[in-house]
Scaffold this active site. Structure first.
Site, PDB file in Angstrom:
ATOM      1  CG  ASP A  94      -2.277   0.684   0.924  1.00 42.17           C
ATOM      2  OD1 ASP A  94      -2.271   1.931   1.034  1.00 42.17           O
ATOM      3  OD2 ASP A  94      -3.298   0.040   0.620  1.00 42.17           O
ATOM      4  CG  ASP A  95       0.510   6.096   0.904  1.00 41.16           C
ATOM      5  OD1 ASP A  95       1.489   6.339   0.175  1.00 41.16           O
ATOM      6  OD2 ASP A  95      -0.253   6.979   1.343  1.00 41.16           O
ATOM      7  CG  ASP A 173      -6.161   6.003  -1.758  1.00 40.04           C
ATOM      8  OD1 ASP A 173      -7.369   6.322  -1.716  1.00 40.04           O
ATOM      9  OD2 ASP A 173      -5.534   5.600  -0.762  1.00 40.04           O
ATOM     10  NE  ARG A 224     -12.606   1.143   0.151  1.00 37.49           N
ATOM     11  CZ  ARG A 224     -11.616   1.810   0.736  1.00 37.49           C
ATOM     12  NH1 ARG A 224     -10.356   1.507   0.508  1.00 37.49           N
ATOM     13  NH2 ARG A 224     -11.889   2.776   1.592  1.00 37.49           N
ATOM     14  CG  ASP A 228      -9.513   4.097   4.290  1.00 35.43           C
ATOM     15  OD1 ASP A 228      -9.885   3.974   3.106  1.00 35.43           O
ATOM     16  OD2 ASP A 228      -8.355   4.445   4.604  1.00 35.43           O
TER      17      ASP A 228
END
Ligand SMILES: *[C@@H]1O[C@H](CO)[C@@H](O)[C@H](O)[C@H]1NC(C)=O
Ligand SMILES: *[C@@H]1O[C@H](CO)[C@@H](O)[C@H](O)[C@H]1NC(C)=O
Ligand SMILES: *[C@@H]1O[C@H](CO)[C@@H](O)[C@H](O)[C@H]1NC(C)=O
Length: 409
Positions: A94-95, A173, A224, A228
């Site tokens: 991820d990030d 994202d 999504r 989150d």
């Protein structure tokens, strides 16, 4: 009527019959046809995501505290625990994996202090284990952490870089963007990935802002539907609710995504994690583990390695379950599976210690009077009596029962 007219009439009739046959065949082929239709309509047409993706992602457990050692050890652990054999094959970073500055040619570079061997070497390692490597970027100027650049305006270059490294999955994202519509920004990356020369699963992470269920299937392999998740019952159950609204839009090749799993991170009880896993499975959500798989407890393993629940998620029919009955804190979620079977979750969302919940065949799409065999997926037991017209279960607070119902021939 002349001979010529009869001839034309026959041609017309044959043509009509042909059209009718094509329609009937198309509708009876159901989702197999949907999948081909999906490929035709999808700008990516990468052939990926025929069933929901399974694997692991670094964010829920590690957030920004990642390095290449954690990623390698996680790949090792997916293999040594047997999880990869159950289908958990994507290892998704991820990030926070890149330097804040691009190199002098404008390319993204792995962060030297934490990914010193580079992402290509990591991909080679992960591939050598029979697994796939996923990466993360953002449809904005910086990612959410602001510790690395986003891909807005660099889509084609970055997609090429990812392909050259051997990347198999991109989570994209939505932070720090230019305020333009995600319906405009995301398809640019779709086209870039389509031209990059390697099939890359495209996971849209625009948090459901512009209702991606309505356009995501043309743009990516999953989208999504929510903000989150966090490691709490309220967050988990509300993601499931928000995601359920879009059930109609899920199909092989394109899935609703209520965010990654929290099972094993410690914030919920065992029963709550069982609810989490059951709802994600029946909702055909991506099953991306979010715990530290290098160090999973027996309890976590028992949940995430339940083959029967995984099989519901991976069923080739690819139809997302819906809430078919709600009475106070009692809910029934149900959806069809291949082979005329039906998957059902009986859920007690409230504080009441026990609730009796009854599913009528009417509610869950089984023809009346059908005799059904019920398999309890958490007890791993086939119930002794066959059932006609209904099935009843007693469910504890913040817990569920999950069954596959199969008509007895
Ligand atoms: C974004 O695009 C969609 C679809 O084109 C449109 O319906 C919507 O109004 C747009 N939203 C904004 C904030 O521009
Ligand atoms: C987790 O999410 C829930 C519900 O969405 C929220 O009420 C709660 O404050 C969040 N907890 C943390 C630690 O962010
Ligand atoms: C593994 O988990 C145990 C207990 O949950 C913990 O004490 C230990 O520090 C963990 N080990 C690693 C390497 O994270």
């Amino acid at each position: 009527m002349g001979r010529k007219n009869v001839g034309e009439m026959v041609v017309v009739l044959v043509t009509l019959l042909h059209i009718w046959l094509v329609c009937v065949t198309a509708s009876s082929l159901g989702n197999i046809n949907n999948y081909e239709e999906h490929l035709r309509r999808n700008l990516l047409a990468n052939g990926l995501g025929k069933t929901p993706p399974m694997g692991w992602n670094s964010w829920n457990h590690f957030s920004c505290q990642i390095d290449e050692k954690i990623i390698r050890q996680t790949a090792d652990a997916l293999v040594s625990t047997g999880l990869s054999k159950l289908g958990y094959t994507y290892v998704n970073i991820d990030d926070c994996w890149a330097e804040l500055n691009r190199d002098n040619k404008g390319n993204l570079v792995g962060k030297k202090s934490t990914f010193p061997s580079g992402i290509k070497a990591l991909a080679d390692y992960v591939h050598s284990k029979g697994l796939k490597l996923g990466i993360y970027s953002d449809a904005g100027y910086f990612t959410c952490s602001k510790k690395m650049p986003g891909s807005l305006g660099h889509e084609f270059q970055d997609a090429k870089t990812f392909a050259s490294w051997g990347i198999d999955y991109l989570k994209y994202d939505n932070c720090n963007n230019d305020g333009s519509n995600s319906t405009v920004r995301y398809p640019v990356m779709t086209r870039a990935l389509a031209k990059a020369g390697r099939p890359i699963f495209f996971s849209l992470c625009e948090w459901g802002q512009m209702y991606p269920a309505l356009w995501g299937a043309k743009v990516g392999n999953s989208w999504r539907t929510t903000n989150d998740i966090n490691d709490s019952w309220e967050s988990m159950i509300s993601r499931a609710d928000l995601n359920e609204v879009y059930a109609e839009h899920a199909r092989p090749g394109g899935w609703n995504d209520p965010d990654m799993l929290e099972v094993g991170n410690g914030g919920m009880t065992k029963n709550e994690y069982i609810v989490h896993f059951s709802l994600w499975a029946i909702s055909k959500a991506p099953l991306l583990l979010g715990c530290d798989v290098r160090n999973v407890t027996k309890e976590t393993m028992e949940i995430v390695s339940n083959k029967e629940v995984i099989a519901v998620n991976q069923d080739l029919l690819g139809v997302q379950a819906k809430k078919v009955r709600m009475e106070g804190d009692a809910e029934i979620w149900a959806g069809p599976l291949s082979g005329y079977r039906v998957a059902v979750v009986f859920l007690n969302r409230g504080p009441q210690k026990h609730i009796d919940i009854t599913a009528n065949w009417n509610d869950i799409g089984i023809p009346p009077k059908t005799v059904v065999q019920a398999r309890d997926l958490w007890e791993h037991k086939t119930l002794k009596t066959p059932f006609v017209n209904k099935l009843r279960a007693t469910v504890e607070s913040h817990a569920c029962k999950m069954y596959v119902l199969k008509p007895v021939a």
